[in-house]
Design a protein around this motif. Structure first.
Motif, PDB file in Angstrom:
ATOM      1  N   ASN A 134      20.056 -57.405 -56.106  1.00  0.00           N
ATOM      2  CA  ASN A 134      21.662 -57.034 -56.539  1.00  0.00           C
ATOM      3  C   ASN A 134      21.952 -57.551 -57.944  1.00  0.00           C
ATOM      4  N   TYR A 135      23.186 -57.439 -58.170  1.00  0.00           N
ATOM      5  CA  TYR A 135      23.712 -58.090 -59.701  1.00  0.00           C
ATOM      6  C   TYR A 135      23.941 -59.467 -59.467  1.00  0.00           C
ATOM      7  N   GLY A 136      23.772 -60.070 -58.301  1.00  0.00           N
ATOM      8  CA  GLY A 136      23.963 -61.483 -58.239  1.00  0.00           C
ATOM      9  C   GLY A 136      25.451 -62.032 -58.678  1.00  0.00           C
ATOM     10  N   GLN A 137      25.713 -62.847 -59.342  1.00  0.00           N
ATOM     11  CA  GLN A 137      27.057 -63.386 -59.887  1.00  0.00           C
ATOM     12  C   GLN A 137      27.868 -62.341 -60.445  1.00  0.00           C
ATOM     13  N   ARG A 138      27.241 -61.290 -61.186  1.00  0.00           N
ATOM     14  CA  ARG A 138      27.815 -60.287 -61.966  1.00  0.00           C
ATOM     15  C   ARG A 138      28.450 -59.130 -60.919  1.00  0.00           C
ATOM     16  N   GLY A 139      28.165 -59.284 -59.745  1.00  0.00           N
ATOM     17  CA  GLY A 139      28.759 -58.274 -58.783  1.00  0.00           C
ATOM     18  C   GLY A 139      29.339 -58.868 -57.471  1.00  0.00           C
ATOM     19  N   SER A 140      29.651 -57.868 -56.644  1.00  0.00           N
ATOM     20  CA  SER A 140      30.439 -58.339 -55.318  1.00  0.00           C
ATOM     21  C   SER A 140      29.391 -57.985 -54.146  1.00  0.00           C
TER      22      SER A 140
END
Length: 134
Positions: A30-36
């Motif tokens: 997933n986008y890790g810290q850049r997403g939820s």
């Protein structure tokens, strides 16, 4: 498993029923810290109710190529959809296949998606709440 085309098989499961080996891949993919997406994955996996589902596409050696997380939206008639496809697997139709499955799973619901960089939601008639395109 839903067969979307000759070469794309999409697996659909309740998040609570996803095997541990698949869950570990979803957690990393997933986008890790850049997403939820990761936060929602963890929260719904450990929730008391079984209110989230996932669909995913597996490749060789059971490695996930892309996946979608679907759960209740703010309104009763809404579902929220989060999609992610590995960078090396993009532009092969996997994101569109996942979006189509979301639409088929919830035909009478409004679907809202969060994806900053893609037009998948526009092509699949899913409203992209991340870009406010209503």
């Amino acid at each position: 498993m839903l067969k979307m085309s000759k070469s794309i098989n999409v697996y659909v499961q309740s998040l609570q029923d996803v095997p541990a080996d698949i869950y570990k891949q979803l957690y990393k993919l997933n986008y890790g810290q850049r997403g939820s997406m990761r936060d929602h994955l963890v929260n719904y996996r450990h929730a008391d109710t079984d209110s989230a589902s996932v669909c995913y596409i597996k490749g060789r050696k059971n490695l996930i190529k892309g996946w979608a997380l679907m759960f209740e939206g703010l309104e009763k008639n809404e579902k929220e959809v989060h999609l992610y496809v590995k960078k090396v697997e993009r532009n092969k139709g996997y994101g569109s296949a996942l979006a189509q499955v979301a639409r088929k799973q919830f035909p009478n619901k409004k679907l809202y998606g969060y994806h900053e960089y893609s037009t998948i939601f526009e092509r699949s008639r899913i409203r992209d709440a991340g870009r406010q395109t209503y």
